[in-house]
Enzyme design. Structure first.
Site, PDB file in Angstrom:
ATOM      1  N   CYS A  95       0.817  -1.218   0.000  1.00 48.94           N
ATOM      2  CA  CYS A  95       0.000   0.000   0.000  1.00 48.94           C
ATOM      3  C   CYS A  95       0.856   1.275   0.000  1.00 48.94           C
ATOM      4  O   CYS A  95       1.462   1.569  -1.014  1.00 48.94           O
ATOM      5  CB  CYS A  95      -0.997  -0.057   1.153  1.00 48.94           C
ATOM      6  SG  CYS A  95      -2.454   0.946   0.819  1.00 48.94           S
ATOM      7  N   HIS A 193      -3.649  -5.806   2.331  1.00 47.92           N
ATOM      8  CA  HIS A 193      -3.387  -5.909   3.766  1.00 47.92           C
ATOM      9  C   HIS A 193      -4.026  -7.213   4.229  1.00 47.92           C
ATOM     10  O   HIS A 193      -4.686  -7.905   3.458  1.00 47.92           O
ATOM     11  CB  HIS A 193      -4.053  -4.760   4.521  1.00 47.92           C
ATOM     12  CG  HIS A 193      -3.502  -3.410   4.218  1.00 47.92           C
ATOM     13  ND1 HIS A 193      -2.284  -2.979   4.668  1.00 47.92           N
ATOM     14  CD2 HIS A 193      -4.046  -2.372   3.536  1.00 47.92           C
ATOM     15  CE1 HIS A 193      -2.087  -1.727   4.274  1.00 47.92           C
ATOM     16  NE2 HIS A 193      -3.128  -1.333   3.570  1.00 47.92           N
TER      17      HIS A 193
HETATM   18  N1  GLN Z   1      -1.912   6.975   1.984  1.00 47.90           N
HETATM   19  C1  GLN Z   1      -2.048   6.050   0.913  1.00 47.90           C
HETATM   20  C2  GLN Z   1      -3.403   6.125   0.208  1.00 47.90           C
HETATM   21  O1  GLN Z   1      -4.388   6.518   0.801  1.00 47.90           O
HETATM   22  C3  GLN Z   1      -1.773   4.660   1.415  1.00 47.90           C
HETATM   23  C4  GLN Z   1      -2.802   4.126   2.378  1.00 47.90           C
HETATM   24  C5  GLN Z   1      -2.401   2.850   3.054  1.00 47.90           C
HETATM   25  O2  GLN Z   1      -1.247   2.504   3.137  1.00 47.90           O
HETATM   26  N2  GLN Z   1      -3.370   2.117   3.592  1.00 47.90           N
HETATM   27  O3  GLN Z   1      -3.478   5.778  -0.956  1.00 47.90           O
END
Ligand code: GLN
Length: 238
Positions: A95, A193
């Site tokens: 992510c 995740h």
């Molecule tokens: N900040 C990034 C987004 O919103 C990654 C989010 C995350 O790692 N869950 O795309």
């Protein structure tokens, strides 16, 4: 991996990037290696510390926009991760960690922020936050079963010719273009995740096999299989 030393796992910036149990990816790799009799040494690298260049598998997780920007700045300045990957180390980036590997990603207001340029990708803000279960069919070259996990991100990711899509999205958003994640060499980026490797043990074994340079003996995966089946059945039945 040299035969006279243990497998070295490097968990990058747990103080900045470790949302949604991504640290579980480290535990899964440790356990699956030890169950094969492979000794493991894990290094947790805080963002104030240099990234060691001698690791075998590097892991980086997801995070909020601000810690993500800080992590990108520090990794770029440090340079250790680039040198490790150039040496042939493997990596799983999740992510925010995935987006950081590209040339740019969207900041808090969607402004382009420099990534570290390890993967030929760039990310921007998508039309809406992608939240929920993610199921994806893996690129046939990797020979892995269907991936499952969950996603929570605003960004969408555009793949350049230097990477291949990791998988085709069956449920959820992933990269935002029908594909989920990407890979190049021994580097894998994903929006999964869950933690990703607890839900997808075959992906954990692929990272380990890249690191040790040989195929691993099968192990009893009945618990993992039950978890996978439960999640996949529930999500695909919706
Ligand atoms: N900040 C990034 C987004 O919103 C990654 C989010 C995350 O790692 N869950 O795309």
């Amino acid at each position: 991996m040299p035969s006279d030393s243990s497998l070295r796992l490097v968990w990058i910036y747990p103080d900045l990037l470790s949302t949604y149990g991504d640290q579980g990816n480290v535990l899964v790799l440790e356990q699956r290696a030890r169950r094969r009799g492979i000794e493991v040494e894990t290094v947790h690298v805080r963002s104030s510390d240099p990234v060691p260049e001698t690791g075998d598998v590097y892991l980086i997780g997801g995070g909020e926009d601000r810690p993500q920007i800080l992590a990108a700045q520090r990794l770029r300045k440090d340079g250790g991760l680039h040198r490790a990957i150039a040496r042939g180390a493997s990596m799983l980036a999740v992510c925010a960690g995935y987006q950081i590997m590209g040339s740019t990603f969207g900041g808090e207001e969607g402004q382009p922020v420099d990534g570290i340029g390890l993967l030929d990708i760039s990310s921007t803000r998508g039309p809406a936050r992608a939240v929920g279960e993610l199921v994806a069919e893996v690129d046939s070259e990797l020979n892995l079963p269907t991936l499952s996990g969950f996603e929570n991100h605003m960004g969408v990711t555009h793949l350049g010719p230097g990477v291949k899509p990791l998988s085709r999205t069956l449920v959820g958003t992933g990269n935002g273009d029908g594909f989920e994640g990407c890979y190049a060499g021994h580097v894998v980026g994903t929006y999964l995740h869950g933690p990703a490797l607890a839900r997808n043990p075959a992906l954990a074994d692929l990272l380990l096999e890249w690191a040790v340079g040989s195929t691993l003996a099968p192990i009893d995966d009945s618990w993992y299989d039950r978890l996978r089946k439960e999640r996949l059945d529930t999500v695909l039945a919706r």
